[in-house]
Design a protein around this motif. Structure first.
Motif, PDB file in Angstrom:
ATOM      1  N   ASN A   1       0.820  -1.130  -0.096  1.00 40.88           N
ATOM      2  CA  ASN A   1       0.112  -0.113   0.261  1.00 40.88           C
ATOM      3  C   ASN A   1       1.032   1.279   0.058  1.00 40.88           C
ATOM      4  OD1 ASN A   1      -2.538   1.256   0.040  1.00 40.88           O
ATOM      5  ND2 ASN A   1      -2.435   1.816   2.063  1.00 40.88           N
ATOM      6  N   GLY A   2       0.391   2.129  -0.900  1.00 39.82           N
ATOM      7  CA  GLY A   2       1.591   3.569  -0.813  1.00 39.82           C
ATOM      8  C   GLY A   2       2.715   3.277  -1.158  1.00 39.82           C
ATOM      9  N   GLY A   3       2.896   2.086  -1.889  1.00 40.95           N
ATOM     10  CA  GLY A   3       4.227   1.834  -2.681  1.00 40.95           C
ATOM     11  C   GLY A   3       5.054   1.018  -1.740  1.00 40.95           C
ATOM     12  N   SER A   4       4.849   0.638  -0.607  1.00 39.31           N
ATOM     13  CA  SER A   4       5.469   0.024   0.080  1.00 39.31           C
ATOM     14  C   SER A   4       4.787  -1.450   0.761  1.00 39.31           C
ATOM     15  CB  SER A   4       6.159   0.693   1.479  1.00 39.31           C
ATOM     16  OG  SER A   4       6.931   1.973   0.978  1.00 39.31           O
ATOM     17  N   VAL A   5       5.599  -2.286   1.447  1.00 36.32           N
ATOM     18  CA  VAL A   5       5.088  -3.479   1.889  1.00 36.32           C
ATOM     19  C   VAL A   5       4.507  -2.991   3.354  1.00 36.32           C
ATOM     20  CG1 VAL A   5       5.511  -5.642   2.580  1.00 36.32           C
ATOM     21  CG2 VAL A   5       6.530  -4.914   0.421  1.00 36.32           C
ATOM     22  N   VAL A   6       3.448  -3.445   3.651  1.00 34.17           N
ATOM     23  CA  VAL A   6       2.676  -3.040   4.817  1.00 34.17           C
ATOM     24  C   VAL A   6       2.645  -4.298   5.659  1.00 34.17           C
ATOM     25  CG1 VAL A   6       1.881  -0.884   4.171  1.00 34.17           C
ATOM     26  CG2 VAL A   6       0.297  -2.966   3.841  1.00 34.17           C
ATOM     27  N   ALA A   7       2.705  -5.394   4.991  1.00 36.45           N
ATOM     28  CA  ALA A   7       2.615  -6.658   5.750  1.00 36.45           C
ATOM     29  C   ALA A   7       3.043  -7.874   4.936  1.00 36.45           C
ATOM     30  CB  ALA A   7       1.112  -6.980   6.404  1.00 36.45           C
ATOM     31  N   GLN A   8       3.511  -8.957   5.588  1.00 39.90           N
ATOM     32  CA  GLN A   8       3.881 -10.112   4.625  1.00 39.90           C
ATOM     33  C   GLN A   8       4.101 -11.149   5.612  1.00 39.90           C
ATOM     34  OE1 GLN A   8       7.833 -10.854   2.557  1.00 39.90           O
ATOM     35  NE2 GLN A   8       8.351  -8.467   3.198  1.00 39.90           N
ATOM     36  N   GLY A   9       3.931 -12.380   5.056  1.00 37.11           N
ATOM     37  CA  GLY A   9       3.974 -13.675   5.871  1.00 37.11           C
ATOM     38  C   GLY A   9       2.704 -14.555   5.737  1.00 37.11           C
ATOM     39  N   THR A  10       2.493 -15.438   6.515  1.00 36.80           N
ATOM     40  CA  THR A  10       1.562 -16.458   6.368  1.00 36.80           C
ATOM     41  C   THR A  10       0.073 -15.622   6.777  1.00 36.80           C
ATOM     42  OG1 THR A  10       1.628 -16.999   8.804  1.00 36.80           O
ATOM     43  CG2 THR A  10       2.956 -18.529   6.952  1.00 36.80           C
ATOM     44  N   MET A  11      -1.104 -16.278   6.688  1.00 38.78           N
ATOM     45  CA  MET A  11      -1.947 -15.792   7.235  1.00 38.78           C
ATOM     46  C   MET A  11      -2.202 -15.233   8.427  1.00 38.78           C
ATOM     47  SD  MET A  11      -5.105 -14.686   5.584  1.00 38.78           S
ATOM     48  CE  MET A  11      -5.600 -13.470   6.624  1.00 38.78           C
ATOM     49  N   GLU A  12      -1.719 -16.193   9.355  1.00 37.60           N
ATOM     50  CA  GLU A  12      -1.553 -15.747  10.907  1.00 37.60           C
ATOM     51  C   GLU A  12      -0.567 -14.489  10.957  1.00 37.60           C
ATOM     52  OE1 GLU A  12      -1.296 -18.820   9.454  1.00 37.60           O
ATOM     53  OE2 GLU A  12      -3.064 -19.701  10.212  1.00 37.60           O
ATOM     54  N   GLU A  13       0.498 -14.374  10.506  1.00 37.83           N
ATOM     55  CA  GLU A  13       1.144 -13.433  10.450  1.00 37.83           C
ATOM     56  C   GLU A  13       0.715 -12.175  10.126  1.00 37.83           C
ATOM     57  OE1 GLU A  13       5.533 -16.066  10.469  1.00 37.83           O
ATOM     58  OE2 GLU A  13       4.684 -15.229   8.454  1.00 37.83           O
ATOM     59  N   VAL A  14       0.004 -12.145   9.029  1.00 35.00           N
ATOM     60  CA  VAL A  14      -0.628 -11.057   8.384  1.00 35.00           C
ATOM     61  C   VAL A  14      -1.633 -10.683   9.246  1.00 35.00           C
ATOM     62  CG1 VAL A  14      -2.004 -10.078   6.649  1.00 35.00           C
ATOM     63  CG2 VAL A  14       0.049 -11.444   5.865  1.00 35.00           C
ATOM     64  N   ARG A  15      -2.360 -11.417   9.898  1.00 35.04           N
ATOM     65  CA  ARG A  15      -3.418 -11.103  10.795  1.00 35.04           C
ATOM     66  C   ARG A  15      -2.914 -10.234  12.111  1.00 35.04           C
ATOM     67  NH1 ARG A  15      -5.613 -16.825  10.277  1.00 35.04           N
ATOM     68  NH2 ARG A  15      -7.492 -16.687   9.051  1.00 35.04           N
ATOM     69  N   ALA A  16      -1.665 -10.773  12.396  1.00 32.37           N
ATOM     70  CA  ALA A  16      -1.231 -10.032  13.570  1.00 32.37           C
ATOM     71  C   ALA A  16      -0.487  -8.798  13.296  1.00 32.37           C
ATOM     72  CB  ALA A  16       0.147 -11.000  14.055  1.00 32.37           C
ATOM     73  N   GLN A  17       0.075  -8.529  12.147  1.00 25.24           N
ATOM     74  CA  GLN A  17       0.625  -7.357  11.522  1.00 25.24           C
ATOM     75  C   GLN A  17      -0.595  -6.310  11.393  1.00 25.24           C
ATOM     76  OE1 GLN A  17       3.551  -8.024   8.597  1.00 25.24           O
ATOM     77  NE2 GLN A  17       3.838 -10.161   9.417  1.00 25.24           N
ATOM     78  N   ALA A  18      -1.724  -6.703  11.030  1.00 32.25           N
ATOM     79  CA  ALA A  18      -2.992  -5.964  10.649  1.00 32.25           C
ATOM     80  C   ALA A  18      -3.704  -5.652  11.917  1.00 32.25           C
ATOM     81  CB  ALA A  18      -3.780  -6.500   9.956  1.00 32.25           C
ATOM     82  N   GLY A  19      -3.209  -6.326  13.157  1.00 29.69           N
ATOM     83  CA  GLY A  19      -4.257  -5.956  14.521  1.00 29.69           C
ATOM     84  C   GLY A  19      -5.513  -6.754  14.366  1.00 29.69           C
ATOM     85  N   CYS A  20      -5.780  -7.662  13.617  1.00 28.46           N
ATOM     86  CA  CYS A  20      -6.821  -8.647  13.207  1.00 28.46           C
ATOM     87  C   CYS A  20      -6.995  -9.505  14.275  1.00 28.46           C
ATOM     88  CB  CYS A  20      -7.244  -8.853  11.850  1.00 28.46           C
ATOM     89  SG  CYS A  20      -7.252  -7.486  10.670  1.00 28.46           S
ATOM     90  N   GLU A  21      -8.264  -9.874  14.474  1.00 27.84           N
ATOM     91  CA  GLU A  21      -8.431 -11.138  15.160  1.00 27.84           C
ATOM     92  C   GLU A  21      -8.041 -12.530  14.723  1.00 27.84           C
ATOM     93  OE1 GLU A  21     -10.139 -11.265  18.111  1.00 27.84           O
ATOM     94  OE2 GLU A  21     -10.556  -8.857  18.009  1.00 27.84           O
ATOM     95  N   THR A  22      -7.887 -13.468  15.417  1.00 30.46           N
ATOM     96  CA  THR A  22      -7.329 -14.436  14.985  1.00 30.46           C
ATOM     97  C   THR A  22      -8.006 -15.328  13.869  1.00 30.46           C
ATOM     98  OG1 THR A  22      -8.324 -15.975  16.660  1.00 30.46           O
ATOM     99  CG2 THR A  22      -5.973 -15.129  17.244  1.00 30.46           C
ATOM    100  N   ASP A  23      -9.452 -15.046  13.656  1.00 35.15           N
ATOM    101  CA  ASP A  23     -10.333 -15.541  12.553  1.00 35.15           C
ATOM    102  C   ASP A  23     -10.591 -14.726  11.445  1.00 35.15           C
ATOM    103  OD1 ASP A  23     -11.872 -14.387  14.195  1.00 35.15           O
ATOM    104  OD2 ASP A  23     -13.616 -15.698  14.246  1.00 35.15           O
ATOM    105  N   ALA A  24      -9.791 -13.521  11.562  1.00 34.60           N
ATOM    106  CA  ALA A  24     -10.233 -12.555  10.346  1.00 34.60           C
ATOM    107  C   ALA A  24      -9.813 -13.111   9.180  1.00 34.60           C
ATOM    108  CB  ALA A  24      -9.502 -11.353  10.741  1.00 34.60           C
ATOM    109  N   LEU A  25     -10.554 -12.881   8.068  1.00 32.06           N
ATOM    110  CA  LEU A  25     -10.475 -13.154   6.640  1.00 32.06           C
ATOM    111  C   LEU A  25      -9.242 -12.211   6.145  1.00 32.06           C
ATOM    112  CD1 LEU A  25     -14.237 -13.607   5.550  1.00 32.06           C
ATOM    113  CD2 LEU A  25     -12.592 -15.166   6.329  1.00 32.06           C
TER     114      LEU A  25
END
Length: 233
Positions: free
Chosen positions: A200-224
């Motif tokens: 987003n905005g020309g830079s990587v804002v998160a990367q990894g497995t689904m679980e890692e992306v959820r953590a980096q996004a501050g989302c719940e453990t069952d978030a889509l």
């Protein structure tokens, strides 16, 4: 083993005007990585940087693997007005350096798989969008490279063609090919990708497995993935 290693400090279309910054990731053999982001986030610039289509790239991009070969499947089909489907395949085979026997075997299998055998001597300029996209997929699968770079492959494909594509992609992954897939079809991406790179905005804002992306996004453990996409972009 990585088949693609990317470390782009900045890249753009004009000198001193970078569009993307600090984009670093890798793709391993047999791995499917989703490149995700909203329109204008820098996904296309990232892909063009990988393919050597930008003059202004500060960074390192290394294609690895046994053959150090990649196949690119673009979002918009590349067609030659007066060439038939079969002639497009022949041209690709010549560019790839495939011997005739290998080309014939693979081409026949792919045409049959995507139900285009009867269309081989027609001009693809008269095909539907979905048929044109099938042709681009066939060209990509002809090479059997170390890595596929695929841009929005589901556009125009009907459900059966989508299933065929995913099955072939899975077979290529078992062979050891890596896949970098740029797509907006997030439900499918979440189901099939091993890891994700969100830009987003020309830079990587998160990367990894689904679980890692959820953590980096501050989302719940069952978030889509869709939830994480909205949170990060």
């Amino acid at each position: 083993m990585n088949v693609l290693s990317v470390d782009i400090r900045n890249a753009g279309y004009e000198e001193s005007k970078p569009v993307i910054r600090d984009v670093s990731f890798s793709v391993k053999a047999g791995e499917l990585v989703g490149l995700i982001g909203p329109n204008g986030a820098g996904k296309s610039t990232t892909i063009k940087s990988l393919l050597g289509l930008l003059r202004h790239v500060d960074g390192t991009i290394v294609f690895e693997g046994e053959y150090k070969r990649y196949a690119y499947v673009p979002e918009q089909p590349v067609l030659y007005e007066y060439m038939t489907l079969w002639e497009h395949l022949q041209l690709a085979a010549a560019a790839y350096g495939l011997d005739e026997q290998t080309f014939l075997r693979r081409a026949e299998l792919m045409l049959d798989r995507f139900r285009l055998t009867e269309e081989r001597h027609r001009l693809p300029t008269g095909f539907s969008k979905g048929m044109q996209q099938k042709m681009m997929l066939i060209i990509g699968f002809l090479l059997q490279p170390d890595i596929y770079v695929v841009d929005e492959p589901f556009v125009g494909l009907d459900p059966r063609a989508t299933r065929d594509f995913l099955e072939l992609l899975e077979a290529e992954r078992r062979r050891g090919a890596g896949v970098l897939m740029c797509t907006h079809v997030l439900d499918t991406a979440e189901r099939i990708c091993d890891r994700f790179i969100l830009i987003n905005g020309g830079s990587v804002v998160a990367q990894g497995t689904m679980e890692e992306v959820r953590a980096q996004a501050g989302c719940e453990t069952d978030a889509l993935l869709t939830d994480c996409f909205y949170a990060l972009t």
